[in-house]
Design a protein around this motif. Structure first.
Motif, mmCIF file in Angstrom:
data_model
loop_
_atom_site.group_PDB
_atom_site.id
_atom_site.type_symbol
_atom_site.label_atom_id
_atom_site.label_comp_id
_atom_site.label_asym_id
_atom_site.label_seq_id
_atom_site.Cartn_x
_atom_site.Cartn_y
_atom_site.Cartn_z
ATOM 1 N N GLU A 8 15.152 7.537 11.403
ATOM 2 C CA GLU A 8 14.829 8.385 10.251
ATOM 3 C C GLU A 8 13.593 7.884 9.515
ATOM 4 O O GLU A 8 12.730 8.680 9.139
ATOM 5 N N THR A 9 13.488 6.587 9.315
ATOM 6 C CA THR A 9 12.314 6.042 8.628
ATOM 7 C C THR A 9 11.046 6.363 9.401
ATOM 8 O O THR A 9 10.050 6.813 8.819
ATOM 9 N N GLU A 10 11.073 6.177 10.698
ATOM 10 C CA GLU A 10 9.881 6.451 11.515
ATOM 11 C C GLU A 10 9.514 7.929 11.491
ATOM 12 O O GLU A 10 8.331 8.276 11.386
ATOM 13 N N ARG A 11 10.512 8.797 11.559
ATOM 14 C CA ARG A 11 10.220 10.240 11.502
ATOM 15 C C ARG A 11 9.609 10.605 10.146
ATOM 16 O O ARG A 11 8.648 11.368 10.083
ATOM 17 N N GLN A 12 10.145 10.042 9.074
ATOM 18 C CA GLN A 12 9.598 10.335 7.752
ATOM 19 C C GLN A 12 8.181 9.782 7.604
ATOM 20 O O GLN A 12 7.345 10.403 6.944
ATOM 21 N N ASP A 46 9.910 1.014 -0.935
ATOM 22 C CA ASP A 46 8.524 0.570 -0.778
ATOM 23 C C ASP A 46 7.810 1.365 0.309
ATOM 24 O O ASP A 46 6.609 1.608 0.217
ATOM 25 N N VAL A 47 8.548 1.806 1.321
ATOM 26 C CA VAL A 47 7.964 2.648 2.374
ATOM 27 C C VAL A 47 7.611 4.015 1.792
ATOM 28 O O VAL A 47 6.509 4.526 2.009
ATOM 29 N N ILE A 48 8.528 4.588 1.031
ATOM 30 C CA ILE A 48 8.273 5.886 0.409
ATOM 31 C C ILE A 48 7.049 5.797 -0.510
ATOM 32 O O ILE A 48 6.166 6.656 -0.465
ATOM 33 N N ALA A 49 6.990 4.768 -1.317
ATOM 34 C CA ALA A 49 5.862 4.604 -2.237
ATOM 35 C C ALA A 49 4.548 4.463 -1.480
ATOM 36 O O ALA A 49 3.535 5.065 -1.862
ATOM 37 N N ALA A 50 4.545 3.689 -0.406
ATOM 38 C CA ALA A 50 3.325 3.527 0.393
ATOM 39 C C ALA A 50 2.874 4.860 0.972
ATOM 40 O O ALA A 50 1.673 5.173 0.984
ATOM 41 N N LEU A 51 3.810 5.666 1.436
ATOM 42 C CA LEU A 51 3.470 6.959 2.020
ATOM 43 C C LEU A 51 2.935 7.919 0.964
ATOM 44 O O LEU A 51 1.983 8.653 1.217
ATOM 45 N N ALA A 87 -0.701 0.455 2.403
ATOM 46 C CA ALA A 87 -0.103 -0.140 3.599
ATOM 47 C C ALA A 87 1.398 -0.362 3.419
ATOM 48 O O ALA A 87 1.865 -0.729 2.335
ATOM 49 N N ILE A 88 2.133 -0.153 4.495
ATOM 50 C CA ILE A 88 3.561 -0.474 4.542
ATOM 51 C C ILE A 88 3.659 -1.952 4.915
ATOM 52 O O ILE A 88 2.964 -2.418 5.819
ATOM 53 N N SER A 89 4.524 -2.697 4.247
ATOM 54 C CA SER A 89 4.590 -4.150 4.465
ATOM 55 C C SER A 89 5.062 -4.524 5.870
ATOM 56 O O SER A 89 4.651 -5.552 6.401
ATOM 57 N N ASP A 90 5.892 -3.720 6.484
ATOM 58 C CA ASP A 90 6.351 -3.982 7.853
ATOM 59 C C ASP A 90 5.227 -3.624 8.823
ATOM 60 O O ASP A 90 4.811 -2.459 8.894
ATOM 61 N N PRO A 91 4.712 -4.595 9.592
ATOM 62 C CA PRO A 91 3.547 -4.336 10.459
ATOM 63 C C PRO A 91 3.781 -3.238 11.507
ATOM 64 O O PRO A 91 2.874 -2.465 11.795
ATOM 65 N N LYS A 92 4.990 -3.166 12.048
ATOM 66 C CA LYS A 92 5.254 -2.136 13.058
ATOM 67 C C LYS A 92 5.239 -0.740 12.418
ATOM 68 O O LYS A 92 4.646 0.196 12.969
ATOM 69 N N LEU A 93 5.861 -0.620 11.254
ATOM 70 C CA LEU A 93 5.863 0.672 10.572
ATOM 71 C C LEU A 93 4.461 1.044 10.099
ATOM 72 O O LEU A 93 4.079 2.212 10.137
ATOM 73 N N GLU A 94 3.684 0.055 9.689
ATOM 74 C CA GLU A 94 2.298 0.319 9.299
ATOM 75 C C GLU A 94 1.490 0.796 10.503
ATOM 76 O O GLU A 94 0.635 1.683 10.379
#
Length: 188
Positions: free
Chosen positions: A61-65, A96-101, A106-113
């Motif tokens: 779900e996080t990756e799709r969003q 923090d992911v939602i805020a970055a988007l 940048a998203i703090s998680d390197p793979k998600l970034e």
């Protein structure tokens, strides 16, 4: 600008009625995006079907969003940014992911970034990504399958973002607490 109709269960065409009913059953209300799409039953069916297919990918779900919200931001879609912020919160995507988007940071998680950056590359290049962008994405731990699933998510957002731009879809009250504008994103 042309005033587009946002259909209800009563005003939708016979072809759109079962889709509108399914949306109301799923969400508890008819989102204005889908109410607007109901004017073209094939678009509504295509969007709802593609959304269901996108949910069947290997992406969580996080990756799709990340894919969808990145495209929403790049396409300047205020409706979808508000809606997907609300959806992400309900799905427990990290704040923090939602805020970055929302803020284009940048998203703090390197793979998600890496996923966010690749989604940007796909959108901005219209699919003509540079080899180094593809290499960086694969090096982050994603696969060729994921590359193609990013295209699927991008395609889904073209359907909704462009519809919202043309129909000037009003943000539903369920999403208003998460209103967003491109100006706020650029200021962040």
């Amino acid at each position: 600008m042309t005033d587009f109709t946002f259909h209800t269960a009563e005003t939708a065409s016979d072809a759109s009625k079962p889709l509108i009913a399914a949306a109301k059953s799923a969400y508890g209300f008819i989102p204005n995006l889908l109410a607007g799409m109901a004017e073209a039953p094939a678009l509504l069916e295509g969007y709802m079907t593609l959304a269901g297919i996108f949910n069947k990918t290997e992406l969580n779900e996080t990756e799709r969003q990340i894919i969808m919200m990145t495209n929403n931001r790049l396409n300047g879609c205020t409706y979808c940014m508000a809606a997907h912020t609300t959806i992400s919160q309900g799905a427990k995507v990290a704040e923090d992911v939602i805020a970055a988007l929302r803020n284009n940071t940048a998203i703090s998680d390197p793979k998600l970034e890496a996923l966010r950056q690749f989604s940007i590359a796909v959108n901005e290049s219209r699919g003509w990504v540079k080899q180094h962008d593809l290499d960086a994405f694969l090096a982050a731990g994603y696969t060729q399958q994921t590359v193609l699933e990013v295209i699927l998510g991008t395609s889904l957002k073209v359907m909704s973002n462009y519809t919202n731009h043309i129909t000037q879809t009003p943000v539903d009250s369920a999403f208003k607490a998460n209103a967003w504008s491109a100006d706020e994103s650029e200021a962040a």
